[in-house]
Design an enzyme around this catalytic site. Sequence first.
Site, PDB file in Angstrom:
ATOM      1  N   HIS A   1       0.850  -1.211   0.000  1.00  0.00           N
ATOM      2  CA  HIS A   1       0.000   0.000   0.000  1.00  0.00           C
ATOM      3  C   HIS A   1       0.879   1.252   0.000  1.00  0.00           C
ATOM      4  O   HIS A   1       0.629   2.202  -0.748  1.00  0.00           O
ATOM      5  CB  HIS A   1      -0.901   0.034   1.244  1.00  0.00           C
TER       6      HIS A   1
ATOM      7  N   LYS B   1     -15.737  -7.926   5.282  1.00  0.00           N
ATOM      8  CA  LYS B   1     -14.522  -8.414   5.946  1.00  0.00           C
ATOM      9  C   LYS B   1     -14.549  -8.052   7.419  1.00  0.00           C
ATOM     10  O   LYS B   1     -14.875  -6.916   7.770  1.00  0.00           O
ATOM     11  CB  LYS B   1     -13.279  -7.763   5.310  1.00  0.00           C
TER      12      LYS B   1
ATOM     13  N   ARG C   1      -2.157  -6.284  -8.354  1.00  0.00           N
ATOM     14  CA  ARG C   1      -1.076  -7.251  -8.153  1.00  0.00           C
ATOM     15  C   ARG C   1      -1.071  -8.342  -9.208  1.00  0.00           C
ATOM     16  O   ARG C   1      -0.031  -8.865  -9.576  1.00  0.00           O
ATOM     17  CB  ARG C   1      -1.201  -7.897  -6.762  1.00  0.00           C
TER      18      ARG C   1
ATOM     19  N   SER D   1      -2.914  -7.855   2.991  1.00  0.00           N
ATOM     20  CA  SER D   1      -3.226  -7.669   4.411  1.00  0.00           C
ATOM     21  C   SER D   1      -3.592  -9.006   5.056  1.00  0.00           C
ATOM     22  O   SER D   1      -3.192  -9.284   6.188  1.00  0.00           O
ATOM     23  CB  SER D   1      -4.381  -6.686   4.578  1.00  0.00           C
TER      24      SER D   1
HETATM   25  P1  ADP Z   1      -9.928  -3.517  -0.425  1.00  0.00           P
HETATM   26  O1  ADP Z   1     -10.610  -4.326   0.640  1.00  0.00           O
HETATM   27  O2  ADP Z   1     -10.677  -2.285  -0.796  1.00  0.00           O
HETATM   28  O3  ADP Z   1      -9.462  -4.299  -1.614  1.00  0.00           O
HETATM   29  P2  ADP Z   1      -7.170  -3.437   0.489  1.00  0.00           P
HETATM   30  O4  ADP Z   1      -6.708  -2.763   1.735  1.00  0.00           O
HETATM   31  O5  ADP Z   1      -7.087  -4.923   0.456  1.00  0.00           O
HETATM   32  O6  ADP Z   1      -8.653  -2.923   0.317  1.00  0.00           O
HETATM   33  O7  ADP Z   1      -6.428  -2.843  -0.766  1.00  0.00           O
HETATM   34  C1  ADP Z   1      -6.508  -1.479  -1.092  1.00  0.00           C
HETATM   35  C2  ADP Z   1      -5.878  -1.256  -2.459  1.00  0.00           C
HETATM   36  O8  ADP Z   1      -4.480  -1.544  -2.405  1.00  0.00           O
HETATM   37  C3  ADP Z   1      -6.431  -2.171  -3.559  1.00  0.00           C
HETATM   38  O9  ADP Z   1      -6.468  -1.431  -4.773  1.00  0.00           O
HETATM   39  C4  ADP Z   1      -5.424  -3.269  -3.659  1.00  0.00           C
HETATM   40  O10 ADP Z   1      -5.420  -3.856  -4.945  1.00  0.00           O
HETATM   41  C5  ADP Z   1      -4.136  -2.485  -3.389  1.00  0.00           C
HETATM   42  N1  ADP Z   1      -3.077  -3.343  -2.872  1.00  0.00           N
HETATM   43  C6  ADP Z   1      -3.170  -4.295  -1.933  1.00  0.00           C
HETATM   44  N2  ADP Z   1      -1.985  -4.891  -1.727  1.00  0.00           N
HETATM   45  C7  ADP Z   1      -1.112  -4.293  -2.562  1.00  0.00           C
HETATM   46  C8  ADP Z   1       0.277  -4.484  -2.852  1.00  0.00           C
HETATM   47  N3  ADP Z   1       0.988  -5.434  -2.233  1.00  0.00           N
HETATM   48  N4  ADP Z   1       0.856  -3.676  -3.759  1.00  0.00           N
HETATM   49  C9  ADP Z   1       0.114  -2.729  -4.385  1.00  0.00           C
HETATM   50  N5  ADP Z   1      -1.195  -2.510  -4.193  1.00  0.00           N
HETATM   51  C10 ADP Z   1      -1.809  -3.283  -3.292  1.00  0.00           C
END
Ligand code: ADP
Length: 165
Positions: free
Chosen positions: A18, A42, A92, A130
């Site tokens: 992130h 979630k 990803r 996450s």
């Molecule tokens: P959501 O539940 O809205 O998907 P996340 O916290 O899982 O929220 O992810 C938020 C954003 O960050 C999403 O666009 C996701 O694809 C992106 N993201 C998650 N992990 C990574 C990573 N390792 N590298 C780049 N972007 C990521």
Amino acid sequence: MAKIALFPGSFDPFTNGHLDTVVRASQLFDEVVIAVMTNTAKKALFTPDEKVALIEAATAKLTNVRVVAQANGLTIALAHQLGANFIVRGLRNANDLAYESDIARVNQSLDDTIETVFLLASSQYLAVSSSMIKEVAQFGGDVSSLVPANVASALANKFAQVHHD
Ligand code: ADP
């Protein structure tokens, strides 16, 4: 017109993947607003307030980045409220692409003046999610290279509390 990007997510917790997306977005846009969204599907480990505090500390050096929390509602509505004209999401893999393009198309049909911009995840963070971080941290694994230092401590505290309950 200032280019303001909204980066919405669950951030449970905020990872180095992130952070990498935020750093890169902060170089493309005048301002980046990270929105901690409550994802009803979630079950979260961290409260929205905890997430906001962790993300604020982890991004403190980025002067054009700020953090807000959104309890419920549409991402597009929040973008309007914040005056954002872009939504940033990270990709990803092909699964992310399929999922994210559906959401982006829905958002485009709701308001085609707000453009969704995808940033490809850097290769070193491709496997970072996450949920994987929580899984590893829960069993005492070292996640310090995958999350900001303050998030690593917060995870250690959370799971120490859980084990004592
Ligand atoms: P959501 O539940 O809205 O998907 P996340 O916290 O899982 O929220 O992810 C938020 C954003 O960050 C999403 O666009 C996701 O694809 C992106 N993201 C998650 N992990 C990574 C990573 N390792 N590298 C780049 N972007 C990521």
